[in-house]
Scaffold this active site. Structure first.
Site, PDB file in Angstrom:
ATOM      1  N   TYR A 210       0.903  -1.163  -0.172  1.00  0.00           N
ATOM      2  CA  TYR A 210      -0.178   0.041  -0.081  1.00  0.00           C
ATOM      3  C   TYR A 210       0.773   1.347   0.014  1.00  0.00           C
ATOM      4  CZ  TYR A 210      -3.685   3.083   1.750  1.00  0.00           C
ATOM      5  OH  TYR A 210      -4.738   4.023   2.165  1.00  0.00           O
TER       6      TYR A 210
ATOM      7  N   SER B 113     -13.658   4.987   8.049  1.00  0.00           N
ATOM      8  CA  SER B 113     -14.442   4.379   6.922  1.00  0.00           C
ATOM      9  C   SER B 113     -14.081   2.859   7.053  1.00  0.00           C
ATOM     10  CB  SER B 113     -13.861   4.717   5.877  1.00  0.00           C
ATOM     11  OG  SER B 113     -12.527   4.299   5.657  1.00  0.00           O
TER      12      SER B 113
ATOM     13  N   LYS C 279       0.754   4.093  -2.870  1.00  0.00           N
ATOM     14  CA  LYS C 279       0.732   5.410  -2.495  1.00  0.00           C
ATOM     15  C   LYS C 279       1.518   6.438  -2.717  1.00  0.00           C
ATOM     16  CE  LYS C 279      -3.713   5.036  -1.200  1.00  0.00           C
ATOM     17  NZ  LYS C 279      -4.855   5.676  -2.103  1.00  0.00           N
TER      18      LYS C 279
HETATM   19  P1  NAI Z   1     -13.464   2.548   1.803  1.00  0.00           P
HETATM   20  O1  NAI Z   1     -13.327   1.080   1.657  1.00  0.00           O
HETATM   21  O2  NAI Z   1     -14.741   3.122   2.517  1.00  0.00           O
HETATM   22  O3  NAI Z   1     -13.853   2.942  -0.059  1.00  0.00           O
HETATM   23  C1  NAI Z   1     -13.114   2.677  -0.900  1.00  0.00           C
HETATM   24  C2  NAI Z   1     -13.934   2.052  -2.164  1.00  0.00           C
HETATM   25  O4  NAI Z   1     -13.180   1.696  -3.018  1.00  0.00           O
HETATM   26  C3  NAI Z   1     -14.806   0.805  -1.779  1.00  0.00           C
HETATM   27  O5  NAI Z   1     -16.333   1.163  -1.703  1.00  0.00           O
HETATM   28  C4  NAI Z   1     -14.456  -0.097  -2.647  1.00  0.00           C
HETATM   29  O6  NAI Z   1     -15.799  -0.991  -3.167  1.00  0.00           O
HETATM   30  C5  NAI Z   1     -14.022   0.886  -4.110  1.00  0.00           C
HETATM   31  N1  NAI Z   1     -12.967  -0.047  -4.745  1.00  0.00           N
HETATM   32  C6  NAI Z   1     -11.972  -0.897  -4.142  1.00  0.00           C
HETATM   33  N2  NAI Z   1     -11.373  -1.394  -5.300  1.00  0.00           N
HETATM   34  C7  NAI Z   1     -12.138  -0.934  -6.506  1.00  0.00           C
HETATM   35  C8  NAI Z   1     -12.000  -1.158  -7.772  1.00  0.00           C
HETATM   36  N3  NAI Z   1     -10.863  -2.076  -8.394  1.00  0.00           N
HETATM   37  N4  NAI Z   1     -12.552  -0.234  -8.867  1.00  0.00           N
HETATM   38  C9  NAI Z   1     -13.614   0.293  -7.994  1.00  0.00           C
HETATM   39  N5  NAI Z   1     -13.927   0.544  -7.062  1.00  0.00           N
HETATM   40  C10 NAI Z   1     -13.135  -0.034  -6.070  1.00  0.00           C
HETATM   41  O7  NAI Z   1     -12.325   3.443   2.036  1.00  0.00           O
HETATM   42  P2  NAI Z   1     -11.841   4.884   2.051  1.00  0.00           P
HETATM   43  O8  NAI Z   1     -11.229   5.075   3.623  1.00  0.00           O
HETATM   44  O9  NAI Z   1     -12.846   5.834   1.776  1.00  0.00           O
HETATM   45  O10 NAI Z   1     -10.760   5.122   0.995  1.00  0.00           O
HETATM   46  C11 NAI Z   1     -10.700   5.780  -0.057  1.00  0.00           C
HETATM   47  C12 NAI Z   1      -9.452   5.980  -0.380  1.00  0.00           C
HETATM   48  O11 NAI Z   1      -8.842   6.925   0.573  1.00  0.00           O
HETATM   49  C13 NAI Z   1      -8.373   4.884  -0.869  1.00  0.00           C
HETATM   50  O12 NAI Z   1      -7.756   5.258  -1.922  1.00  0.00           O
HETATM   51  C14 NAI Z   1      -7.626   4.751   0.455  1.00  0.00           C
HETATM   52  O13 NAI Z   1      -6.558   4.385   0.383  1.00  0.00           O
HETATM   53  C15 NAI Z   1      -7.475   6.292   0.741  1.00  0.00           C
HETATM   54  N6  NAI Z   1      -7.151   6.757   2.116  1.00  0.00           N
HETATM   55  C16 NAI Z   1      -7.927   6.482   3.084  1.00  0.00           C
HETATM   56  C17 NAI Z   1      -7.757   6.861   4.395  1.00  0.00           C
HETATM   57  C18 NAI Z   1      -8.689   6.901   5.557  1.00  0.00           C
HETATM   58  O14 NAI Z   1      -8.289   7.293   6.589  1.00  0.00           O
HETATM   59  N7  NAI Z   1      -9.779   6.304   5.371  1.00  0.00           N
HETATM   60  C19 NAI Z   1      -6.314   7.318   4.827  1.00  0.00           C
HETATM   61  C20 NAI Z   1      -5.381   7.336   3.727  1.00  0.00           C
HETATM   62  C21 NAI Z   1      -5.882   6.865   2.389  1.00  0.00           C
END
Ligand code: NAI
Length: 343
Positions: free
Chosen positions: A206, A240, A210
């Site tokens: 990851y 999340s 990133k």
């Molecule tokens: P989440 O798990 O709530 O949402 C991520 C969404 O991406 C999910 O609904 C999933 O079904 C979708 N997804 C996964 N693979 C996919 C694909 N191949 N094609 C289409 N959709 C796909 O996670 P969150 O926390 O909302 O994360 C959003 C972004 O933020 C991610 O890139 C995560 O790495 C990044 N992030 C989040 C942090 C946090 O504190 N929540 C911290 C740092 C980065």
């Protein structure tokens, strides 16, 4: 996942303290309703992974300000596997968000392609074009986790995470690139993480993906300049599905995904001139990252000396010191210019 806790929490509790402090000193904040509304009427945004969490909030915010939104989400598990029971609510998370937007009077289209498929990325952009006629904004947000210590990480754990985050963001950006160039306008936002910036136990895959996104964004920002395309990176922190078993409850309540959305809204707006930046948002705290290089030391005679390694070692603290000579470096040109002046 358990192995991540103490590492991440160390950083998070510091951030939470910062957030509490900054929310108490809000007297200098401008309130949104005193300012001109920043809207996206007539524009189309693609938000990947928008069926839940952060992406959902981005989609809702952009739609509430007039954007047509393609709500993409393939609806799988946190680790990127298809859900066992097809047809569950989770599988249809993109549809749910699109329905929510339409019910509130906005314009949205659900899409279930995977960002990591070349054909899926192309179809996603085609759907947005067919439905709305243009694509102005791309928020590369979809993400999964497959946390393992490096010793235990399999090749497929590495590949799958890089496929979704890095390849997925590349593919969807690539599918938008030509049309954005033709229309001489585009706003792209990538999603990075503190795990990339600092590293984090159990997240070699990851973290690498990133950090790769920052390199991708920096380059797209440079190549997009002449075509009116701007590209930036957000480093979010929010409660999340991805972080649910990592954040303590009290802290999670302060890290609502909706608090991050205004940063993405601003970076996606036509009046924002930022490009090539890396910005953080966590629980209503916002900031910016930059690179800094130490003042270093020019050692012209080094290679002529038999004790070159020893000399380098004995000058190590001066070479690496971030003293008053250390300057932020904003671009490769600056980097080279400064280097040439030293040589
Ligand atoms: P989440 O798990 O709530 O949402 C991520 C969404 O991406 C999910 O609904 C999933 O079904 C979708 N997804 C996964 N693979 C996919 C694909 N191949 N094609 C289409 N959709 C796909 O996670 P969150 O926390 O909302 O994360 C959003 C972004 O933020 C991610 O890139 C995560 O790495 C990044 N992030 C989040 C942090 C946090 O504190 N929540 C911290 C740092 C980065």
């Amino acid at each position: 996942m358990k192995t991540l806790g103490p590492n991440l929490l160390k950083g998070l509790s510091f951030r939470a303290r910062t957030t509490i402090l900054s929310s108490r000193s809000s007297s200098q904040e401008s309130t949104g309703n005193k300012l001109n509304a920043l809207r996206f009427d007539g524009q189309t945004a693609i938000v990947t992974g928008a069926g839940r969490g952060l992406g959902r909030e981005y989609a809702l915010l952009l739609a509430s300000r007039g954007a047509n939104v393609l709500v993409n989400d393939f609806g799988g598990t946190r680790s990127g596997q298809p859900l066992d029971q097809a047809g569950t609510q989770e599988t249809h998370c993109a549809e749910q968000v699109a329905t929510e937007i339409v019910a509130a009077g906005g314009k949205a289209l659900a899409n279930n392609e995977s960002v990591s498929s070349e054909e899926g990325a192309r179809k996603m952009v085609e759907s947005a074009l067919n439905q709305f006629g243009r694509v102005d904004i791309l928020i590369n947000n979809a993400g999964i986790l497959r946390d393992k210590s490096f010793a235990n990480m399999s090749v497929s754990d590495w590949d799958e995470v890089c496929l979704v985050h890095l390849r997925g963001s590349f593919l969807v950006s690539k599918a938008c690139w030509d049309l954005m160039r033709r229309q001489q306008y585009g706003r792209i936002v990538m999603t990075s993480s503190t795990s990339g910036l600092y590293g984090n136990f159990g997240q070699a895959n990851y973290a690498a993906a990133k950090m790769g996104l920052i390199g991708l964004s920096n380059t797209l920002a440079i190549e997009g300049t002449k075509s009116g395309i701007q590209c930036n990176v957000v480093v979010p922190m929010a409660d999340s599905r991805l972080t649910r078993d990592i954040l303590p409850e009290a802290l999670a309540a302060r890290l609502k995904p909706s608090y991050v959305a205004p940063l993405v809204g601003w970076l996606a707006h036509k009046s924002c001139s930022e490009s090539g930046g890396v910005f953080e948002a966590a629980g209503r705290w916002f900031g910016r990252y930059r690179l800094q290089r130490s003042g270093g030391k020019y050692m012209p005679a080094l290679l002529d000396e038999s004790g070159s390694v020893e000399q380098l070692a004995s000058n190590w603290s001066e070479i690496t010191s971030f003293d008053e000579r250390a300057l932020p470096v904003e671009s490769f040109q600056e980097h080279i210019g400064e280097l040439l002046s030293k040589l």
